[in-house]
Every structure is written in structure tokens, then in C-alpha cells.
Design a protein around this motif. Sequence first.
Motif, PDB file in Angstrom:
ATOM      1  N   VAL A 167       5.128  55.336 -57.018  1.00 57.92           N
ATOM      2  CA  VAL A 167       4.841  54.370 -55.952  1.00 57.92           C
ATOM      3  C   VAL A 167       3.600  54.803 -55.176  1.00 57.92           C
ATOM      4  N   LEU A 168       3.083  53.888 -54.390  1.00 55.67           N
ATOM      5  CA  LEU A 168       2.009  54.202 -53.450  1.00 55.67           C
ATOM      6  C   LEU A 168       2.648  54.591 -52.125  1.00 55.67           C
ATOM      7  N   VAL A 169       2.183  55.673 -51.520  1.00 54.39           N
ATOM      8  CA  VAL A 169       2.711  56.117 -50.228  1.00 54.39           C
ATOM      9  C   VAL A 169       1.638  55.877 -49.174  1.00 54.39           C
ATOM     10  N   VAL A 170       1.992  55.141 -48.129  1.00 55.06           N
ATOM     11  CA  VAL A 170       1.051  54.793 -47.064  1.00 55.06           C
ATOM     12  C   VAL A 170       1.644  55.195 -45.725  1.00 55.06           C
ATOM     13  N   GLY A 171       0.805  55.274 -44.705  1.00 48.40           N
ATOM     14  CA  GLY A 171       1.286  55.553 -43.360  1.00 48.40           C
ATOM     15  C   GLY A 171       2.118  54.392 -42.825  1.00 48.40           C
ATOM     16  N   ALA A 172       3.026  54.699 -41.898  1.00 48.75           N
ATOM     17  CA  ALA A 172       3.926  53.670 -41.370  1.00 48.75           C
ATOM     18  C   ALA A 172       3.170  52.533 -40.690  1.00 48.75           C
ATOM     19  N   LYS A 173       1.961  52.788 -40.181  1.00 52.76           N
ATOM     20  CA  LYS A 173       1.181  51.750 -39.501  1.00 52.76           C
ATOM     21  C   LYS A 173       0.134  51.123 -40.413  1.00 52.76           C
ATOM     22  N   HIS A 174       0.129  51.500 -41.673  1.00 51.09           N
ATOM     23  CA  HIS A 174      -0.848  50.961 -42.622  1.00 51.09           C
ATOM     24  C   HIS A 174      -0.539  49.480 -42.887  1.00 51.09           C
ATOM     25  N   PRO A 175      -1.555  48.626 -43.073  1.00 46.91           N
ATOM     26  CA  PRO A 175      -1.328  47.210 -43.348  1.00 46.91           C
ATOM     27  C   PRO A 175      -0.432  46.953 -44.563  1.00 46.91           C
ATOM     28  N   LEU A 176      -0.422  47.894 -45.543  1.00 40.54           N
ATOM     29  CA  LEU A 176       0.394  47.696 -46.745  1.00 40.54           C
ATOM     30  C   LEU A 176       1.837  48.164 -46.575  1.00 40.54           C
ATOM     31  N   ALA A 177       2.154  48.751 -45.425  1.00 40.43           N
ATOM     32  CA  ALA A 177       3.484  49.323 -45.237  1.00 40.43           C
ATOM     33  C   ALA A 177       4.587  48.281 -45.329  1.00 40.43           C
ATOM     34  N   GLN A 178       4.293  47.032 -44.993  1.00 40.17           N
ATOM     35  CA  GLN A 178       5.293  45.968 -45.018  1.00 40.17           C
ATOM     36  C   GLN A 178       5.237  45.139 -46.294  1.00 40.17           C
ATOM     37  N   ALA A 179       4.327  45.481 -47.210  1.00 37.16           N
ATOM     38  CA  ALA A 179       4.181  44.700 -48.439  1.00 37.16           C
ATOM     39  C   ALA A 179       5.308  45.022 -49.417  1.00 37.16           C
ATOM     40  N   ALA A 180       5.706  44.002 -50.199  1.00 34.07           N
ATOM     41  CA  ALA A 180       6.708  44.235 -51.227  1.00 34.07           C
ATOM     42  C   ALA A 180       6.123  45.039 -52.369  1.00 34.07           C
ATOM     43  N   ILE A 227       0.713  68.775 -47.069  1.00 33.81           N
ATOM     44  CA  ILE A 227      -0.589  68.455 -46.488  1.00 33.81           C
ATOM     45  C   ILE A 227      -1.021  67.049 -46.903  1.00 33.81           C
ATOM     46  N   MET A 228      -0.789  66.721 -48.172  1.00 36.11           N
ATOM     47  CA  MET A 228      -1.145  65.393 -48.658  1.00 36.11           C
ATOM     48  C   MET A 228      -0.480  64.297 -47.818  1.00 36.11           C
ATOM     49  N   LEU A 229       0.812  64.454 -47.554  1.00 37.20           N
ATOM     50  CA  LEU A 229       1.527  63.410 -46.824  1.00 37.20           C
ATOM     51  C   LEU A 229       1.246  63.455 -45.325  1.00 37.20           C
ATOM     52  N   GLN A 230       0.863  64.598 -44.815  1.00 39.54           N
ATOM     53  CA  GLN A 230       0.409  64.628 -43.421  1.00 39.54           C
ATOM     54  C   GLN A 230      -0.889  63.834 -43.272  1.00 39.54           C
ATOM     55  N   MET A 231      -1.760  63.936 -44.266  1.00 42.06           N
ATOM     56  CA  MET A 231      -2.986  63.138 -44.272  1.00 42.06           C
ATOM     57  C   MET A 231      -2.654  61.650 -44.330  1.00 42.06           C
ATOM     58  N   VAL A 232      -1.700  61.299 -45.178  1.00 36.41           N
ATOM     59  CA  VAL A 232      -1.297  59.891 -45.308  1.00 36.41           C
ATOM     60  C   VAL A 232      -0.693  59.398 -44.000  1.00 36.41           C
ATOM     61  N   ALA A 233       0.186  60.193 -43.399  1.00 38.06           N
ATOM     62  CA  ALA A 233       0.846  59.784 -42.157  1.00 38.06           C
ATOM     63  C   ALA A 233      -0.151  59.597 -41.022  1.00 38.06           C
ATOM     64  N   SER A 234      -1.249  60.349 -41.057  1.00 37.03           N
ATOM     65  CA  SER A 234      -2.252  60.232 -39.997  1.00 37.03           C
ATOM     66  C   SER A 234      -3.280  59.142 -40.282  1.00 37.03           C
ATOM     67  N   GLY A 235      -3.068  58.380 -41.358  1.00 41.13           N
ATOM     68  CA  GLY A 235      -3.954  57.263 -41.668  1.00 41.13           C
ATOM     69  C   GLY A 235      -5.250  57.650 -42.344  1.00 41.13           C
ATOM     70  N   ARG A 236      -5.288  58.820 -42.972  1.00 42.96           N
ATOM     71  CA  ARG A 236      -6.524  59.283 -43.596  1.00 42.96           C
ATOM     72  C   ARG A 236      -6.568  59.037 -45.099  1.00 42.96           C
ATOM     73  N   GLY A 237      -5.635  58.282 -45.606  1.00 38.16           N
ATOM     74  CA  GLY A 237      -5.633  57.967 -47.024  1.00 38.16           C
ATOM     75  C   GLY A 237      -4.264  57.504 -47.475  1.00 38.16           C
ATOM     76  N   VAL A 238      -4.170  57.180 -48.766  1.00 36.90           N
ATOM     77  CA  VAL A 238      -2.902  56.789 -49.391  1.00 36.90           C
ATOM     78  C   VAL A 238      -2.706  57.702 -50.600  1.00 36.90           C
ATOM     79  N   ALA A 239      -1.473  57.798 -51.081  1.00 35.67           N
ATOM     80  CA  ALA A 239      -1.176  58.700 -52.196  1.00 35.67           C
ATOM     81  C   ALA A 239      -0.222  58.026 -53.171  1.00 35.67           C
ATOM     82  N   ALA A 240      -0.227  58.493 -54.418  1.00 32.76           N
ATOM     83  CA  ALA A 240       0.708  58.010 -55.435  1.00 32.76           C
ATOM     84  C   ALA A 240       1.664  59.139 -55.786  1.00 32.76           C
ATOM     85  N   LEU A 241       2.972  58.898 -55.573  1.00 30.08           N
ATOM     86  CA  LEU A 241       3.991  59.921 -55.776  1.00 30.08           C
ATOM     87  C   LEU A 241       5.265  59.280 -56.320  1.00 30.08           C
TER      88      LEU A 241
END
Length: 307
Positions: A167-180, A227-241
Motif C-alpha cells: 500500500v501507499l502510506v501517507v500522512g494523516a493530513k495528506h490529501p490522499l489520506a481519505q481516498a479509497a 525514520i521513513m514513517l516519521q518523514m511521512v507523518a511530518s508531510g515530507r513524502g509518501v512511502a510504499a509498505l
Amino acid sequence: MLERSHLTIIQAVEREGTLTAAADVLHTTQSALSHTMRKLEQQLGTDVWHREGRSLRLTQAGQYLLAVATRVLPQFTQAEERVRQFAQGERGALRIGMECHPCYQWLLKVVSPYLARWPDVDVDVKQKFQFGGIGALFGYEIDLLVTPDPLHKPGLHYEPVFDYEQVLVVGAKHPLAQAAYVKPAQLTNEVLITYPVATDRLDVYTQFLQPAGITPRQHKTIETTDIMLQMVASGRGVAALPRWLAEEYAGKMKVVPVRLGKQGIAKQIHLGVREADLEIDYLKGFIALAREPAAGPRPKPARAPRP
């Protein structure tokens, strides 16, 4: 003709740089090594080294013998260790190679009960291999390979142990966070963070972005999941996990897993072993334990895509 000692000398000289240094490592004299290798060259009818003063440079034949030494000597060492273990009533060590960066959390859940069930077996985990995971198996660097991308070769056996969704992992406030689910084009302006793995081994590229002809705005690599997910949570990118790992972290970080494409990306983790080792009891024991439902990740049910 060619003996194990010759291969050992070639490997030592290549590693140490000179005959003198190799002789020290091998606990012999330079003259003894020189005599041994000159005799071999006479028997083979070709030089192993070009001699340039005190330096030695491998010939084409020498390069070939070095490759043989790299492949064969670990097998000798492994065979001697295995026979020694038989003689002393021991079982030995299980050397596990990892081609799945996020699988360490899963592996820890398997290793703990395994050590309890097999108290006379040690476990070692390796991630970096001289010739990749498959080469490490054939070269006897490892006994078992954890991989999401099995490469089937004669002499190897793969056992699937659990299914998961990438899946793609995004920050909780990312525009894609609510996407199906996310479409490839929606990553055009994103910073994609992955483990330091070649893109041709990353599913987010091979199964999602590349078929659509899409590349992210930037691609960063980070070795550690935290560290990867801390970056994602802070809005500095997205990750695939894997979804199970993303949901595990979602309980302590402000990250959200989102399906990659409407159908998602289904994957499996496999354990690869040499066919000749399939009857080793402690190796069979690890595979059996890894396949137990309690050992696999238990992700939450995936959210159904919106119409």
C-alpha cells in the motif's frame, strides 16, 4: 592438480594485496606460497598472476579461479562445520538472509519461539550479500532466504508463508489520506520514500508507476522504517509498505495506508532454501513455525474501494 589450498591462496592474496601479507594470514612463508603457486601454474600451463614488481594482478585464468574460490570455499567451510556438528551431537546455526526490509518485525516474532523450541540452534541474520540473495544461497553464505520476489532456479525450493498487500502510506493530513485508492498520476508531484533497493525490485515502480509511464517528483531512500514513517507523518513524502506494517505504525504515528490502484497490489513472502537441505530438521522446523497463523501478520480488513 587444482586443490583447495590453491583456491585459499588466490583468495588470500587478492584480499591482502601481496604474497607476504597472504602468507602472514595463512601462517606460512612467502617462499612456500610462491613455490606452491609456481608449481600450479606449471601444471595448468598458464599464469595465475601477472607479476608487477611486488604486486600481483590476476590473469583471466586467475580471475576465473578467484570466482571459483569465492563460490566453493564457503561450501567446504559449511560442510566441515556441519560434519563437526554431527560428530558432537549438535545441530548448528541457521543463517537467514533478508531481501525484505520491512520483514524484520515479522522475523522477530518467529525467531523468539523458534529459539525456545530449538535451544541447540543459533540464528544469524544477514542482509548484505556478495552476489545477492540467490547467490548467497548457492554460495552457502546463508541457509534460508526471506524474499517477496522468488527467483526460481534449479536446486532451490520456495515455501510461501503469508500473503500481504502493498500500500501507499501517507500522512494523516495528506490529501490522499481519505481516498479509497490512489492512481499513478496522483504521485507525479510526490516525494516517494523507499528502502535503498533498485527500482526494478520495488513493486510500487514495477507494478504501479512504470506501467502507467509515471515517475514521482523525487525519489528518496531511507534504510530504517521508523525514520521513513516519521518523514511521512511530518508531510515530507509518501512511502510504499506492506499494509500490515503500515497499520502497525498507524497506532503510534499519524500515518494512513491507502490502496495502490483500485485492485491493489497483492504479494507473498517466501522462504527459499536449497533443495538438498529440505530434510534438515531444524530448517524444516523454522519453515513450519513461520507458516503457523500466529506467526504471520494480522492486518485489519482492507477498506473496500468506493464506487
